[in-house]
Scaffold this active site. Structure first.
Site, PDB file in Angstrom:
ATOM      1  N   LYS A 173      14.504   2.819  10.049  1.00 29.74           N
ATOM      2  CA  LYS A 173      13.125   3.244   9.807  1.00 29.74           C
ATOM      3  C   LYS A 173      12.423   4.457  10.807  1.00 29.74           C
ATOM      4  O   LYS A 173      12.473   5.396  11.198  1.00 29.74           O
ATOM      5  CB  LYS A 173      12.464   2.164  10.568  1.00 29.74           C
ATOM      6  CG  LYS A 173      12.059   1.983   8.633  1.00 29.74           C
ATOM      7  CD  LYS A 173      11.169   0.563   9.078  1.00 29.74           C
ATOM      8  CE  LYS A 173      11.722  -0.678   7.936  1.00 29.74           C
ATOM      9  NZ  LYS A 173      11.129  -2.384   7.858  1.00 29.74           N
ATOM     10  N   GLN A 204       7.785  -5.543  12.390  1.00 27.50           N
ATOM     11  CA  GLN A 204       8.838  -6.013  11.717  1.00 27.50           C
ATOM     12  C   GLN A 204       9.196  -7.590  11.019  1.00 27.50           C
ATOM     13  O   GLN A 204       8.430  -8.783  11.908  1.00 27.50           O
ATOM     14  CB  GLN A 204      10.211  -5.510  12.221  1.00 27.50           C
ATOM     15  CG  GLN A 204      11.614  -5.388  11.280  1.00 27.50           C
ATOM     16  CD  GLN A 204      11.571  -5.263  10.402  1.00 27.50           C
ATOM     17  OE1 GLN A 204      10.916  -3.930  10.458  1.00 27.50           O
ATOM     18  NE2 GLN A 204      12.187  -5.926   9.489  1.00 27.50           N
ATOM     19  N   ASP A 214       2.974  -1.096   6.400  1.00 26.86           N
ATOM     20  CA  ASP A 214       3.720  -1.901   5.364  1.00 26.86           C
ATOM     21  C   ASP A 214       2.377  -2.093   4.124  1.00 26.86           C
ATOM     22  O   ASP A 214       2.896  -3.375   3.143  1.00 26.86           O
ATOM     23  CB  ASP A 214       4.294  -2.447   5.827  1.00 26.86           C
ATOM     24  CG  ASP A 214       5.155  -3.206   7.043  1.00 26.86           C
ATOM     25  OD1 ASP A 214       5.932  -1.998   5.966  1.00 26.86           O
ATOM     26  OD2 ASP A 214       5.696  -3.636   7.639  1.00 26.86           O
TER      27      ASP A 214
END
Ligand code: NDP
Length: 311
Positions: A54, A98, A124
């Site tokens: 990412k 994460q 997200d």
């Protein structure tokens, strides 16, 4: 005839390049690039790889991307302090925490930490505000994996209006937002899960079947209507000869790969489905690269919205 391969790697590359003028526009207007902050708590080898990809993708496409590490022993309060700092940092447009967080943070750590992210920076798409906005079909940051799947279906011009789409899996991260995105494209949507009765029969009525289960090769040809489009979200590491033998015939590329390396990545869809489906995403090289591209896309979108560039 074997299923058409839906090449996520190629689409991800095209989508990333299409974002470059938008990155440049953010730079022009804000005097800085779009900013991505990734929070990685503890040591979880797959997370290290996802986070590295990412950050590298965002950096390669002109974003400012920073990794914030917390130790395995960090408390949920430490994670919350970091998230609040990032919320207040005007150079950061997207915050990604994460998953999974270390078990020591407690069972409700993820919901507490995800809920603390400013919804305008929640790339997200996990914050209840963004989930609610998605359900209401309003402007929202949408979870990267289902957004990648929907983008792939759009770009491949897979018909959805009036078609039956079946999603196996009802997680907040994949299954539920995927079902919403299909509904908003006017598909008739069925969501299945571990308590669903006669799963193969329901799946066999699907024109589009999305598998987000986390079980290697679970979706076998008897789940699939001939010619259906199958999106394989699963990423599973197969490490035993028995499991590899059940999935891959001798002398096939994946079996050879397993024999050479002792492990192989497999989706939730059995390889024999390629003989029945009309179109199928490979694993790897299907949904995974699109998920990473959507992290970049959502960072740019968040920056645009925060700057009032893309209303
Ligand atoms: P979860 O474990 O959160 O959810 C799995 C879902 O599958 C649950 O809803 C569960 O049902 C359902 N399920 C499990 N067993 C069965 C069964 N026997 N029959 C029917 N349904 C079943 O997983 P995620 O949604 O987070 O991830 C799913 C997969 O996608 C994993 O392989 C993961 O690694 C992969 N993934 C891939 C990404 C990518 O970028 N390609 C990104 C995110 C995930 P129930 O709710 O009843 O328990």
């Amino acid at each position: 005839m074997p299923a058409r391969r839906l090449d996520g790697t190629a689409w991800a590359e095209r989508l990333r390049h299409k974002l470059e003028p938008r990155v440049a526009a953010v730079r022009r207007h804000a005097g800085r690039p779009p900013g991505l902050a990734v929070v990685l708590a503890g040591t979880h080898p797959p997370s290290e790889i996802y986070v590295r990809n990412k950050i590298a993708t965002a950096t390669a496409h002109g974003c400012h991307a920073v990794l914030h590490r917390l130790p395995e022993t960090a408390s949920v309060d430490e994670a919350l302090v970091l998230v609040r700092q990032l919320n207040a940092d005007d150079t950061i447009d997207g915050i990604l925490v994460q998953s999974p967080l270390p078990a020591g943070m407690g069972t409700d750590a993820e919901s507490r930490v995800f809920d603390a992210v400013d919804p305008s920076k929640d790339i997200d798409g996990f914050h209840p505000v963004n989930v609610g906005r998605l359900v209401q079909k309003r402007q929202a940051l949408v979870a990267c994996t289902p957004l990648g799947c929907a983008t792939l279906l759009d770009r491949e011009e897979i018909p959805l209006r009036g078609r039956h789409a079946v999603v196996i899996g009802r997680s907040d991260i994949v299954g539920k937002p995927m079902a919403m995105l299909l509904l908003h494209r006017n598909a008739t949507v069925t969501i299945c899960h571990s308590r669903t009765v006669d799963l193969p029969a329901i799946c066999r009525t699907a024109d589009v079947l999305v598998a987000a289960i986390g079980r290697p090769g679970f979706v076998t040809p008897d789940f699939v209507k001939p010619g259906a489009t199958v999106i394989d979200v699963g990423i599973n590491r197969v490490e035993t000869p028995e499991a590899a033998g059940a999935l891959f015939a001798p002398n096939t590329p994946k079996r050879t790969q397993f024999e050479a390396k002792g492990h192989v990545l497999v989706g939730d869809v059995h390889p024999d489905v390629a003989d029945v489906a009309g179109a199928l995403t490979p694993v790897p090289g299907g949904v995974g690269p699109l998920t990473i591209a959507m992290v970049l896309a959502n960072t740019v979108t968040a920056a645009e919205w925060r700057l009032g560039l893309h209303l």
